[in-house]
Enzyme design. Structure first.
Site, PDB file in Angstrom:
ATOM      1  N   TYR A 144       0.852  -1.188   0.000  1.00  0.00           N
ATOM      2  CA  TYR A 144       0.000   0.000   0.000  1.00  0.00           C
ATOM      3  C   TYR A 144       0.889   1.240   0.000  1.00  0.00           C
ATOM      4  O   TYR A 144       1.790   1.363   0.828  1.00  0.00           O
ATOM      5  CB  TYR A 144      -0.903  -0.004   1.235  1.00  0.00           C
ATOM      6  N   ASP A 239       9.489   2.933  -0.553  1.00  0.00           N
ATOM      7  CA  ASP A 239       8.459   3.553   0.263  1.00  0.00           C
ATOM      8  C   ASP A 239       8.767   3.219   1.718  1.00  0.00           C
ATOM      9  O   ASP A 239       8.437   2.140   2.210  1.00  0.00           O
ATOM     10  CB  ASP A 239       7.079   3.035  -0.142  1.00  0.00           C
ATOM     11  N   LYS A 267       5.198   9.382   8.887  1.00  0.00           N
ATOM     12  CA  LYS A 267       5.033   8.808  10.221  1.00  0.00           C
ATOM     13  C   LYS A 267       6.065   9.321  11.225  1.00  0.00           C
ATOM     14  O   LYS A 267       5.897  10.383  11.795  1.00  0.00           O
ATOM     15  CB  LYS A 267       5.010   7.284  10.140  1.00  0.00           C
TER      16      LYS A 267
END
Length: 417
Positions: A144, A239, A267
């Site tokens: 994702y 990623d 994050k």
């Protein structure tokens, strides 16, 4: 536990918010329950609106590496509030955060701050296409990369949790620019490049997958991706929105010794506030406006609050490298106490209990998990005050705030559940 206030809030929310939540996995739909509404957090614990206390292994889905309300981050935010919340103009601390990221992440020579991981991956893909002059992008099943249209093909995270076949609302033409391959299969990548190598702009990959649960790369896999992209003139994008500063100070690329061309972050670099970043080789990043022809912008990019929190987080980690050894040891001890009949995958302080007995190395093996059994386990843990991700296909996260007592309580609860 009493959840009456949470139930009432969820009832109200469903009247005015789609599904009653602002991000799908929060609805607890796949585990046959209703969400608890959080009132506050402290260290490794959260407290819901009914006064129930939980040991938290979600950690806002990864960014709270130091736990909730870390004093250094709170102090940084208080200082930022004295100055202002948003200017839409440059500030000195943006440079300091960029310098901290560049010091930490081996491959990043130049970096641009954005507001989310989705923005970071969307921008990195655009830059890769602009730099190479090619259109196709390779991604991997179960990975994702945010809700970017062309990257929702065979995506993990909430798409996997809710059983959505890709998603409606994305034109087929967008999907046609994406080649979705099985993760950990070098052969599939070789085949795709033999067929389309002169049209592939980039591979984008979670070097450690966190969005079909935690799935590490097999030995030699990341090295093969680096070699193949180099051979065909495509870019390799890591990623690291989830793994950056999480599985090692310099991210998965430091842990595995691989140097991608571009990296996306989020994050942890926001210290709990919304933030993202993408960066990499200087010759590639110089394609970004205003110095280059690839346009990307954002009013709140580099806003003082997010930058202050992120800088406090990164400065603490740089000053306290022992945090990673502590996380590794406690995560290993927790995973060693996993219930019988499950497969445990762990890299650093992220892990998943897969309710299957076979190894989990890709989406096909992950999707064979007994999700009904996971749902029972989740509910049993929640009732004992252990807050896990409400999905079989998400990673769990340990923070530096988790104590030996937290670990012991969690292992005991898992045995009962």
């Amino acid at each position: 536990m009493n959840h009456s206030k949470s139930r009432e809030l969820f009832r109200r929310a469903q009247e005015i918010i789609p599904g009653g939540v602002n991000s799908p996995v929060r609805a607890f739909k796949s585990v046959g329950g209703q969400p608890v509404f959080v009132a506050r957090g402290e260290g490794s614990h959260i407290f819901d609106v009914d006064g129930n206390e939980y040991i938290d292994y979600v950690g806002s889905w990864g960014p709270l590496l130091l736990g909730h309300r870390h004093p250094e981050i709170l102090a940084a935010l208080a200082g930022a509030l004295e100055i202002g919340t948003s200017f839409g103009a440059p500030t000195a601390q943006e440079i300091e955060l960029a310098e901290a990221i560049i010091r930490a992440v081996p491959s990043i020579e130049m970096v641009r701050l954005v507001n989310s991981g989705t923005e970071a991956t969307m921008s990195a893909i655009r830059v890769a296409r602009g730099f190479t002059g090619r259109d196709l992008v390779v991604k991997f099943e179960g990975c994702y990369h945010g809700h970017v249209d062309s990257l929702l093909v065979k995506a993990g995270s909430g798409v996997a949790t809710l059983g959505i076949a890709d998603t409606q609302g994305v034109p087929k033409a967008f999907c046609d620019t994406t080649l979705a391959l099985p993760y950990n299969s070098v052969e599939a990548v070789e085949h795709a490049f033999r067929a389309h190598g002169d049209r592939i702009a980039a591979i984008i990959v979670e070097p450690v997958v966190g969005n079909m649960g935690c799935v590490p790369p097999l030995p030699g896999y990341l090295e093969a991706l680096r070699q193949i992209t180099g051979r065909f003139g495509a870019l390799l994008i890591f990623d690291e929105v989830m793994t950056g500063f999480r599985v090692a100070y310099g991210g998965a690329q430091q842990r595995y010794g691989i140097r991608p061309d571009l990296t996306t972050l989020g994050k942890v670099i926001g210290g709990g506030l919304p933030v993202g970043a993408y960066g990499g080789r200087k010759d590639i990043m110089c394609k970004v406006a205003p110095v280059g022809p690839v346009y990307q912008a954002g009013t709140l990019s580099g806003n003082p609050l997010a930058v202050a929190a992120g800088l406090a987080m990164l400065r603490h980690l740089e000053a306290h490298p022992e945090v990673y050894a502590q996380l590794e040891e406690r995560a290993a001890r927790l995973c060693a106490g996993a219930p019988a009949g499950v497969t445990v995958n762990r890299v650093g302080a992220m892990f998943t209990f897969f309710f299957t007995e076979g190894p989990v190395t890709d989406w096909e093996s992950a999707r064979r998990c007994d999700t009904a059994r996971f749902g029972k386990f989740f509910r049993g843990m929640l009732e004992q005050g252990i807050y896990l991700a409400p999905s079989q296909f998400e990673a769990a996260f340990l923070s530096a705030a988790h104590t030996d007592e937290d670990i012991a309580r969690t292992i005991a609860a898992a045995g009962k559940a």
